[in-house]
Design an enzyme around this catalytic site. Structure first.
Site, PDB file in Angstrom:
ATOM      1  NE  ARG A 181      38.505  36.467  35.420  1.00 32.74           N
ATOM      2  CZ  ARG A 181      38.321  37.902  35.701  1.00 32.74           C
ATOM      3  NH1 ARG A 181      39.303  38.314  36.372  1.00 32.74           N
ATOM      4  NH2 ARG A 181      37.184  38.525  35.860  1.00 32.74           N
ATOM      5  CB  CYS A 239      40.683  43.444  31.222  1.00 34.47           C
ATOM      6  SG  CYS A 239      40.415  44.897  31.849  1.00 34.47           S
TER       7      CYS A 239
END
Length: 299
Positions: A181, A239
């Site tokens: 990611r 995050c």
């Protein structure tokens, strides 16, 4: 105050029989079972939880509501969270232990938020529910009834940054999501793939041993030293939506470092088209467009 508490320590707190004149401090246990794509956390809790544990809901109790540019899990308001902790039955001076069944990836949000709210005696159960089960300790079913608590909440006891500060961060900015990611190879939920320019990839999965307990402090210090962190470093963490970034902050604290949280995290950043994103291992910045931490947990 230690970040972690062991299963043996928690079991002793919950079931020890103190001798005459000896008082064991009251302990409130929170079950924070939640994962991205699994809306059945409460059902899992009802089917079996640590005796006395109260269910803490990620979406309605550990997060507020906002616009897409605020991120998927913006912080609740101070008043909202004060009502929540009292509903959980927490009183001033209580010890609070939080756990989940995902290596503390979700429980760390409650740990961080309680610390941010001024609670000083808050711990993550190392190894979580899996460690409790492995010790052949009892489970309870159904809902835990609580009496209204009297705890007081004052936000600001832990450091945070906003998007502008993340953009101009002169220290070390850690991205706690899975490496793929970070690199922009996949993006299962946010509108643009990639990461905040200048960030360093540091998946939260690397904080844990094979049994989902945290690595020893010395190993975590070595891990973070490899990312350029040393005593006195200015560190901030993000995050996907501010959930597993709290896990990274817990690991940093175990290692002896402190860090600020970017609560909106990449879900907020990616929903602001004027903010550039970078892709690749070192990052190639691009603006505009649409678009190992376990990704079952929103990292």
């Amino acid at each position: 105050m230690s970040v972690l508490i062991s299963v043996a320590e928690l079991n002793a707190r919950l079931f020890a029989e103190p001798g005459p004149g000896f008082r064991v401090a009251r302990t409130v246990v929170l079950d924070v079972r939640w994962a991205l794509g699994d809306p059945h956390g409460r059902d899992h809790y009802l089917a079996g939880h640590i005796p006395g544990a109260v269910f803490a809901d990620m979406n309605t109790e550990l997060a507020g509501h906002g616009r897409p540019e605020d991120g998927r899990h913006p912080l609740p308001s101070e008043d909202e969270f004060a009502a929540t902790v009292r509903r959980w039955g927490i009183n001033t001076g209580d010890t609070v232990v939080v756990y989940d069944d995902a290596g503390a990836a979700a429980a760390a949000r409650a740990w961080w938020l309680l610390g941010y709210a001024g609670f000083k005696d808050v711990h993550l159960l190392d190894g979580g529910l899996a460690a409790w089960r492995a010790a052949s300790l009892p489970l309870a079913t159904g809902e835990q009834r609580t009496e209204q608590g009297d705890a007081v909440v004052h936000f600001g006891a832990k450091a945070t940054i906003d998007a502008d500060q993340a953009a101009d961060w002169s220290g070390i900015l850690l991205d706690a999501r899975a490496g793929e990611r970070f690199r922009g190879e996949i993006e299962p939920i946010d509108p643009r793939p990639g990461h905040i320019p200048g960030a360093v990839s540091a998946p939260t999965s690397e904080n844990l041993a094979a049994d989902a307990s945290f690595l020893p402090a010395a190993q975590l210090r070595a891990r973070f030293a490899g990312l350029g962190i040393e005593p006195g470093s200015d560190v901030a963490v993000y995050c996907g939506s501010g959930v597993t970034a709290a896990h990274q902050i817990a690991a940093l604290e175990i290692a002896g470092f402190s860090a600020a949280l970017y609560p909106g995290s990449f879900s907020a950043w990616a929903n602001q088209p004027e903010r550039p994103v970078a892709t690749g291992a070192s990052g190639i910045a691009a603006s505009g467009g649409s678009g190992g931490n376990d990704d079952r947990v929103d990292g």
